[in-house]
Scaffold this motif. Structure first.
Motif, short mmCIF file in Angstrom:
data_model
loop_
_atom_site.label_atom_id
_atom_site.label_comp_id
_atom_site.label_asym_id
_atom_site.label_seq_id
_atom_site.Cartn_x
_atom_site.Cartn_y
_atom_site.Cartn_z
N ASP A 263 2.57 -8.94 -7.34
CA ASP A 263 3.09 -7.67 -8.37
C ASP A 263 3.72 -6.87 -7.82
O ASP A 263 3.80 -5.52 -8.40
N GLY A 264 4.53 -7.14 -6.75
CA GLY A 264 5.46 -5.87 -6.19
C GLY A 264 6.54 -5.51 -6.92
O GLY A 264 6.78 -4.26 -6.88
N GLU A 265 7.17 -6.22 -7.87
CA GLU A 265 8.00 -5.81 -8.66
C GLU A 265 7.44 -4.55 -9.49
O GLU A 265 8.23 -3.61 -9.72
N ARG A 266 6.43 -4.82 -10.33
CA ARG A 266 5.80 -3.64 -11.19
C ARG A 266 5.61 -2.58 -10.36
O ARG A 266 5.60 -1.60 -10.76
N ARG A 267 4.82 -2.89 -9.31
CA ARG A 267 4.36 -1.75 -8.42
C ARG A 267 5.51 -1.05 -7.76
O ARG A 267 5.26 0.39 -7.96
N ALA A 268 6.70 -1.50 -7.66
CA ALA A 268 7.70 -0.75 -6.85
C ALA A 268 8.43 0.01 -8.17
O ALA A 268 9.08 0.95 -7.84
N THR A 269 8.47 -0.40 -9.37
CA THR A 269 9.03 0.30 -10.29
C THR A 269 8.55 1.93 -10.58
O THR A 269 9.28 2.50 -10.76
N ARG A 270 7.15 2.14 -10.00
CA ARG A 270 6.49 3.29 -10.13
C ARG A 270 7.30 4.29 -9.20
O ARG A 270 7.07 5.63 -9.30
N VAL A 271 8.06 3.63 -8.15
CA VAL A 271 8.89 4.53 -7.14
C VAL A 271 10.14 4.86 -7.63
O VAL A 271 10.34 5.92 -7.33
N ARG B 275 2.38 6.99 -6.84
CA ARG B 275 1.48 8.03 -7.30
C ARG B 275 1.93 9.33 -6.83
O ARG B 275 1.56 10.48 -7.53
N ILE B 276 2.99 9.47 -5.99
CA ILE B 276 3.68 10.85 -5.44
C ILE B 276 4.53 11.03 -6.33
O ILE B 276 5.05 12.38 -6.61
N ASN B 277 5.42 10.07 -6.70
CA ASN B 277 6.80 10.25 -7.66
C ASN B 277 6.50 11.33 -8.49
O ASN B 277 5.87 11.23 -9.73
N PRO B 278 7.34 12.63 -8.30
CA PRO B 278 7.20 13.56 -9.22
C PRO B 278 7.80 13.29 -10.69
O PRO B 278 7.45 13.84 -11.77
N ALA B 279 8.53 12.28 -11.03
CA ALA B 279 9.10 11.89 -12.24
C ALA B 279 8.15 11.10 -12.94
O ALA B 279 8.40 10.80 -14.23
N ARG B 280 6.89 10.77 -12.29
CA ARG B 280 5.85 9.84 -13.00
C ARG B 280 4.47 10.56 -12.80
O ARG B 280 3.86 10.07 -13.74
N ALA B 281 4.58 11.43 -11.79
CA ALA B 281 3.07 11.87 -11.81
C ALA B 281 2.60 12.76 -12.80
O ALA B 281 3.31 13.51 -13.58
N GLU B 282 1.23 12.70 -12.94
CA GLU B 282 0.51 13.65 -14.12
C GLU B 282 0.20 14.94 -13.61
O GLU B 282 0.13 15.93 -14.09
N GLY C 213 -3.55 14.34 -7.61
CA GLY C 213 -3.57 12.99 -7.12
C GLY C 213 -2.45 12.70 -6.41
O GLY C 213 -2.49 11.81 -5.41
N GLY C 214 -1.16 13.46 -6.77
CA GLY C 214 -0.04 13.27 -5.32
C GLY C 214 -0.51 13.87 -4.09
O GLY C 214 0.02 13.27 -3.11
N LEU C 215 -1.28 14.78 -4.14
CA LEU C 215 -1.64 15.39 -3.06
C LEU C 215 -2.38 14.15 -2.10
O LEU C 215 -2.33 14.25 -0.83
N ARG C 216 -3.55 13.63 -3.01
CA ARG C 216 -4.60 12.74 -2.30
C ARG C 216 -3.42 11.59 -1.60
O ARG C 216 -3.69 11.06 -0.58
N ALA C 217 -2.57 11.16 -2.55
CA ALA C 217 -1.71 10.08 -2.25
C ALA C 217 -0.69 10.36 -1.01
O ALA C 217 -0.44 9.60 -0.01
N ALA C 218 -0.26 11.62 -0.89
CA ALA C 218 0.44 12.03 0.33
C ALA C 218 -0.42 11.96 1.61
O ALA C 218 0.03 11.59 2.48
N GLN C 219 -1.49 12.45 1.62
CA GLN C 219 -2.30 12.61 2.48
C GLN C 219 -2.78 11.25 3.10
O GLN C 219 -2.76 10.80 4.38
N GLU D 225 0.92 -1.15 -0.01
CA GLU D 225 0.03 0.03 0.04
C GLU D 225 0.84 1.05 0.19
O GLU D 225 0.60 2.24 -0.73
N VAL D 226 1.96 1.23 1.04
CA VAL D 226 2.91 2.52 0.88
C VAL D 226 3.65 2.54 -0.55
O VAL D 226 3.64 3.75 -0.99
N VAL D 227 4.14 1.31 -1.00
CA VAL D 227 4.77 1.54 -2.32
C VAL D 227 3.74 2.17 -3.43
O VAL D 227 4.31 3.03 -4.28
#
Length: 102
Positions: free
Chosen positions: A86-94, A32-39, A43-49, A25-27
């Protein structure tokens, strides 16, 4: 056509299962917060909260393991569980993506 059957999860204690679930869940939120991938900033604000509560739940899962005497992390088993979930794919977004066009 049916999707391919996933390998079974390894045997985990309830606390280990909680740890893996809360970690993912944290990953997901960090991805979603990652500024290199966010749009979008919203969405980043909600994820950070949401991250605050999920980080607390992750801490609680680790504290429960410690309280129950589960002092060792069985990394190979937990890594297998993360792969099945699917942790490998999910962690890639970080991570920071490679440069474009390079």
């Amino acid at each position: 056509m049916l999707p391919p059957e996933l390998p079974p999860l390894p045997a985990l204690t309830r606390a280990e299962g909680e740890l893996v679930d809360r970690y993912l869940e944290v990953v997901d939120l960090l991805g979603r917060i990652n500024p290199a991938r966010a749009e979008l900033t919203y969405g980043g604000l909600r994820a950070a909260q949401a991250l605050v509560g999920r980080a607390r739940a992750l801490r609680d899962a680790l504290a429960l393991m410690h309280q129950r005497g589960e002092s060792e992390v069985h990394a190979p088993t937990l890594a297998q569980a993360l792969r099945v979930l699917d942790g490998e794919r999910r962690a890639t977004r970080v991570t920071v993506p490679p440069p474009q066009g390079g």
